[in-house]
Design a protein around this motif. Structure first.
Motif, PDB file in Angstrom:
ATOM      1  N   MET A 162       0.504  -1.402  -0.054  1.00  0.00           N
ATOM      2  CA  MET A 162       0.330   0.144  -0.038  1.00  0.00           C
ATOM      3  C   MET A 162       0.999   1.434   0.272  1.00  0.00           C
ATOM      4  O   MET A 162       1.129   2.220   1.027  1.00  0.00           O
ATOM      5  CB  MET A 162      -1.210  -0.363   1.217  1.00  0.00           C
ATOM      6  N   SER A 181      -3.043  10.467  -0.242  1.00  0.00           N
ATOM      7  CA  SER A 181      -3.268   9.066  -0.437  1.00  0.00           C
ATOM      8  C   SER A 181      -2.675   8.030   0.335  1.00  0.00           C
ATOM      9  O   SER A 181      -1.247   7.952  -0.021  1.00  0.00           O
ATOM     10  CB  SER A 181      -3.956   8.993  -2.025  1.00  0.00           C
ATOM     11  N   SER A 228      -2.690   5.336  -0.232  1.00  0.00           N
ATOM     12  CA  SER A 228      -2.317   4.145  -1.637  1.00  0.00           C
ATOM     13  C   SER A 228      -3.307   4.189  -2.792  1.00  0.00           C
ATOM     14  O   SER A 228      -2.974   5.715  -2.757  1.00  0.00           O
ATOM     15  CB  SER A 228      -3.447   3.404  -1.024  1.00  0.00           C
ATOM     16  N   SER A 229      -1.901   3.604  -3.634  1.00  0.00           N
ATOM     17  CA  SER A 229      -1.680   4.230  -5.056  1.00  0.00           C
ATOM     18  C   SER A 229      -3.133   4.131  -5.600  1.00  0.00           C
ATOM     19  O   SER A 229      -3.055   4.182  -6.869  1.00  0.00           O
ATOM     20  CB  SER A 229      -0.545   3.009  -5.656  1.00  0.00           C
ATOM     21  N   VAL A 230      -3.950   3.152  -5.554  1.00  0.00           N
ATOM     22  CA  VAL A 230      -5.501   3.074  -6.033  1.00  0.00           C
ATOM     23  C   VAL A 230      -5.723   4.549  -6.908  1.00  0.00           C
ATOM     24  O   VAL A 230      -6.336   4.273  -7.909  1.00  0.00           O
ATOM     25  CB  VAL A 230      -7.037   2.505  -4.547  1.00  0.00           C
ATOM     26  N   ALA A 257      -8.874   4.195  -0.589  1.00  0.00           N
ATOM     27  CA  ALA A 257      -7.269   3.708   0.255  1.00  0.00           C
ATOM     28  C   ALA A 257      -8.080   3.985   1.580  1.00  0.00           C
ATOM     29  O   ALA A 257      -7.350   2.605   2.675  1.00  0.00           O
ATOM     30  CB  ALA A 257      -6.827   5.313  -0.107  1.00  0.00           C
ATOM     31  N   ARG A 272      -8.769   0.370   2.468  1.00  0.00           N
ATOM     32  CA  ARG A 272      -7.470  -0.908   2.609  1.00  0.00           C
ATOM     33  C   ARG A 272      -6.855  -0.588   3.849  1.00  0.00           C
ATOM     34  O   ARG A 272      -5.807  -1.460   4.482  1.00  0.00           O
ATOM     35  CB  ARG A 272      -6.266  -0.045   1.538  1.00  0.00           C
ATOM     36  N   VAL A 273      -6.515   1.044   4.116  1.00  0.00           N
ATOM     37  CA  VAL A 273      -5.734   1.216   5.558  1.00  0.00           C
ATOM     38  C   VAL A 273      -7.004   0.389   6.187  1.00  0.00           C
ATOM     39  O   VAL A 273      -6.215  -0.275   8.008  1.00  0.00           O
ATOM     40  CB  VAL A 273      -5.477   2.314   5.953  1.00  0.00           C
ATOM     41  N   LYS A 327      -5.951  -3.850   6.406  1.00  0.00           N
ATOM     42  CA  LYS A 327      -4.613  -4.041   7.343  1.00  0.00           C
ATOM     43  C   LYS A 327      -4.444  -3.263   7.969  1.00  0.00           C
ATOM     44  O   LYS A 327      -3.955  -4.589   9.239  1.00  0.00           O
ATOM     45  CB  LYS A 327      -3.720  -3.433   6.410  1.00  0.00           C
TER      46      LYS A 327
END
Length: 94
Positions: A1, A20, A22-24, A51, A54-55, A58
């Motif tokens: 991420m 961001s 994340s690279s999303v 993003a 995703r955090v 995780k």
């Protein structure tokens, strides 16, 4: 991420460096592309929302920095809400 920063140019030619977690965001915005203000906001909300989730997946908590960045973007965008055909340019990813 991998953390990703992106620079945007607003209708008044000012620029903001955005964050961001994340690279999303690269899947939702393209460097050099100009977006109508509403489309830019929709794409940014979606990207930063994904993003942040995703955090959460995780680490067990959403990314408050991504939500703070979204609030900043929405605050700046509000200044141009009455501007006809306002566009935002994605300058680059850092």
């Amino acid at each position: 991420m991998p953390v990703t920063h992106f620079r945007v140019r607003w209708p008044d030619a000012s620029e903001t460096r955005c964050y961001s977690p994340s690279s999303v965001v690269r899947d939702h915005l393209s460097p050099g592309q100009r977006y109508e203000l509403d489309e830019f906001l929709q794409r940014t909300r979606e990207a930063l929302g994904i993003a942040s989730e995703r955090v959460r997946a995780k680490y067990g908590f959403a990314c408050s920095q991504a939500m703070d960045q979204l609030a900043e973007i929405e605050g700046i965008a509000a200044r141009f809400g009455a501007t006809a055909h306002a566009q935002v340019t994605v300058v680059a990813f850092d």
